[in-house]
Design an enzyme around this catalytic site. Structure first.
Site, PDB file in Angstrom:
ATOM      1  N   GLY A 322       0.588  -1.313  -0.052  1.00 11.66           N
ATOM      2  CA  GLY A 322      -0.048  -0.051  -0.097  1.00 11.66           C
ATOM      3  C   GLY A 322       0.972   1.315  -0.266  1.00 11.66           C
ATOM      4  O   GLY A 322       1.941   1.320  -0.512  1.00 11.66           O
ATOM      5  N   SER A 323       0.283   2.179   0.803  1.00  9.68           N
ATOM      6  CA  SER A 323       1.040   3.653   0.551  1.00  9.68           C
ATOM      7  C   SER A 323       2.247   3.739   1.067  1.00  9.68           C
ATOM      8  O   SER A 323       3.113   4.792   0.888  1.00  9.68           O
ATOM      9  CB  SER A 323       0.136   4.527   0.904  1.00  9.68           C
ATOM     10  N   VAL A 324       2.771   2.838   2.098  1.00  4.94           N
ATOM     11  CA  VAL A 324       4.364   3.045   2.473  1.00  4.94           C
ATOM     12  C   VAL A 324       5.134   3.043   1.300  1.00  4.94           C
ATOM     13  O   VAL A 324       6.364   3.565   1.251  1.00  4.94           O
ATOM     14  CB  VAL A 324       4.608   2.088   3.247  1.00  4.94           C
ATOM     15  N   ASN A 325       4.636   2.378  -0.042  1.00  6.99           N
ATOM     16  CA  ASN A 325       5.332   2.082  -1.190  1.00  6.99           C
ATOM     17  C   ASN A 325       5.653   3.623  -1.908  1.00  6.99           C
ATOM     18  O   ASN A 325       6.633   3.746  -2.757  1.00  6.99           O
ATOM     19  CB  ASN A 325       4.785   1.146  -2.053  1.00  6.99           C
ATOM     20  N   LYS A 326       4.879   4.577  -1.337  1.00  2.00           N
ATOM     21  CA  LYS A 326       4.901   5.967  -1.985  1.00  2.00           C
ATOM     22  C   LYS A 326       6.244   6.658  -2.033  1.00  2.00           C
ATOM     23  O   LYS A 326       6.457   7.652  -2.567  1.00  2.00           O
ATOM     24  CB  LYS A 326       3.771   6.921  -1.583  1.00  2.00           C
TER      25      LYS A 326
END
Length: 613
Positions: A322-326
């Site tokens: 999810g958004s930790v990959n941003k």
């Protein structure tokens, strides 16, 4: 009538001739016998002497292994997590015991019968080993129709001596046992070992006990002793050592057992409160990549029957982050000079990528978000807008530099490298998912490693959990440090780290609130990122609208990072804790600052603008 002299003379001559012939035959036979005997002696004492001597030696010599002492496993502060000790296993020959005592009783009725003797033995053993074996369990073993049987638990050698000295028909065989004084502490990492009859030593079966078995196990020695012919009784004074045993080395880990205990407990408790199927956590040293804690909510007790969760999901089970990959898009865009933190982007409510329409987690029209705000409010649309400017190849290269798609090489069994689609397999819509953390997978360990690179001035140091080997002579052999990887420049790392402070920001108005203010720590600057990733629904083979992976990755303190923490909750539901892992980060980070007496941040994190009016 007068005898005839002539006849008497002929008979005498005949008798003498016959006697001479018999004597000649006898002598000939004797000579032949002597020749045969001599030849046999030559054969036995000459030709076959070596073989016969060897055969005789085999019949009277018994060869036994000298068990090697297995090395211990200790934490970074030398607290012992696993060690070996001696034990004994009781055994008997029920059939022989019955025969001996019944024969004795038949000759002398004052002697006990075998049944009486067995009952006496059972009472004594149960009394000597209270709580370890019952009288009935001993009787069950001794009344078996068997030539040999082990019975009871492995016991202390002193207890075994009491039993065998009083009752010689009961034997006690050497065993080595593996002890785990902290129980299930770090069991998913350490694993377990047990006694192997075929090897006559303790062998690792799972976890580091198995992976490091060659280092820990040592090498058995050999001893021989003379035994009486047809007996297993050792002739006193004949024992001699052919080859000494080589003890195993100790293994020192980077784990801190006190921190591991706290993280393990908090992760387990939080998973229950969040209604999660599972949860995992990793704590890394921000500079060295050393693993201070690695915990899963479910574990097992290596001291008892190995049941339950024997694996180590934090390193073996990848998930969509999810958004930790941003952070990949943020780091790539800053590094390439594509956008600045304060630059305002006009972000619509959704974006078209090939045949996909991607929206944000909250409904909105076109709004002005700073690039910092795109991270702080976790805008999918804003992230994809910047990722398209970065470009597919540069984004992919950045993801690989962060360590995605390959194992870290930490040395723990079953480590997964996660997955990221190869560039040649991308479709038009692939880039609609990857920048926002869907369509690829990673482990909690890899996720923490990504943020370690940002905390460490842009240099990713692959995580390390084995600190050193300590050999039997005391020589300490440090494990080689992993080769560091430059991911981004120091300036880019500082910029992204400062932008990530906005995630835990609690602004004066909702427009400037980050998505993870519950992670904030009074007196310390904190940088981090929340994440929510949809799981695949097997019924439709599409993304579920109800099951998610919840993630958080962050560092403390943000102004001078000391530790990085990565967290994952699998499919939490039905509770306040199910929506975010930020509170769990807060709990762990609080303990870290107290245990390691981390100085307070020199100043409070400045309030950052996330959304324009």
């Amino acid at each position: 009538m007068p005898r005839r002299p002539q006849a008497r003379g002929r008979t005498a001559r005949t008798n003498v001739a016959g006697s001479n012939r018999r004597l000649l035959v006898g002598r000939l036979l004797m000579v032949i016998a002597l020749l045969v005997t001599g030849a046999k002696l030559v054969q036995v004492q000459g030709v076959e002497a070596g073989a016969l001597s060897s055969q005789a030696e085999k019949q009277r010599i018994t060869k036994d292994a000298i068990p090697a002492d297995r090395g211990s496993i200790v934490d970074r502060n030398t607290n012992v997590l696993a060690f070996s000790s001696e034990a004994r296993q009781l055994y008997a020959n029920p059939r022989q015991l019955t025969k001996d005592f019944d024969e004795q009783h038949a000759k002398d009725p004052s002697k006990p019968t075998s049944a009486q003797y067995k009952q006496e033995v059972a009472r004594f053993i149960a009394k000597t080993l209270p709580g370890q074996i019952t009288e009935q369990e001993v009787l069950d073993a001794l009344f078996k129709d068997a030539g040999f049987t082990y019975f009871g638990p492995e016991i202390d050698p002193s207890q075994a001596n009491l039993i065998t000295e009083k009752y010689p028909h009961i034997g006690a065989e050497y065993r080595a046992t593996r002890e785990y004084p902290a129980g299930n502490l770090a069991a998913n990492v350490i694993g377990a070992a047990n006694w192997r009859m075929d090897e006559r030593k303790v062998e690792g079966q799972i976890g580091l006990e198995a992976a490091m078995n060659d280092v820990l196990a040592g090498r058995n020695g050999t001893k021989v002793s003379d035994t009486a012919m047809g007996s297993s009784l050792v002739i006193p004074g004949t024992e001699r050592e052919l080859e000494p045993a080589t003890p195993g080395s100790d293994v020192q880990l980077t784990l801190d057992s006190d921190l591991q205990y706290t993280v393990q407990r908090e992760v387990s408790d939080y998973a229950v409160r969040a209604g999660a199927k599972s949860a995992s956590a990793v704590v890394l040293d921000a500079k060295t990549g050393e693993v201070y804690a690695l915990a899963n909510d479910k574990t097992f007790d290596p001291r008892g029957p190995w049941v339950g969760n024997l694996g180590n999901p934090a390193v073996t089970t990848p998930f969509e982050p999810g958004s930790v990959n941003k952070v990949i898009t943020a780091a790539g865009a800053i590094e390439q000079g594509i956008v600045k933190p304060e630059q305002v982007l006009q972000v619509p409510g959704s974006i078209e990528v090939a045949d996909r329409t991607v929206g944000d987690a909250w409904e909105h029209g076109t709004i002005g978000l700073t690039f910092t705000g795109v991270l702080g409010k976790s805008s999918n649309v804003g992230t994809l807008m910047v990722a398209q400017q970065l470009g597919e190849q540069r984004w992919y290269d950045m993801a690989r530099a962060f360590g995605l798609g390959k194992p870290t090489g930490i040395g723990l069994p079953g480590e997964s490298g996660g997955s990221i689609p190869a560039r040649e397999n991308w479709s038009g819509s692939t880039f609609a998912n990857l920048p926002i953390g869907q369509g690829l997978s990673m482990t909690v360990l890899q996720m923490a490693g990504m943020y370690q690179a940002i905390a460490n001035d842009g240099v990713r140091v692959p995580p390390q959990i084995i600190e050193a080997e300590v050999r039997p002579d005391g020589t300490r052999v440090e494990r080689p440090r992993p080769e560091p990887v430059r991911v981004v420049s120091p300036q880019t790392a500082h910029t992204v780290k400062d932008m990530l402070r906005s995630v835990v920001q609690n602004g004066p108005g909702s427009a400037d609130d980050g998505t993870g203010p519950a992670a904030a720590l009074p007196g310390y600057q904190v940088s981090g990122k929340t994440g929510t990733a949809q799981q695949i629904d097997p019924a439709c083979r599409c993304y579920s609208q109800s099951k998610y992976w919840i993630t958080f990755a962050g560092m403390v303190p943000a102004d001078n990072p000391r530790f990085v923490v990565g967290l994952m909750l699998d499919a939490p539901s039905g509770a306040r804790e199910s929506s975010s892992a930020a509170p769990l980060f807060n709990t762990i980070a609080t303990f870290l600052t107290q245990r390691y007496q981390i100085p307070l941040s020199k100043e409070q994190a400045p309030l950052q603008m996330l959304q324009t009016p």
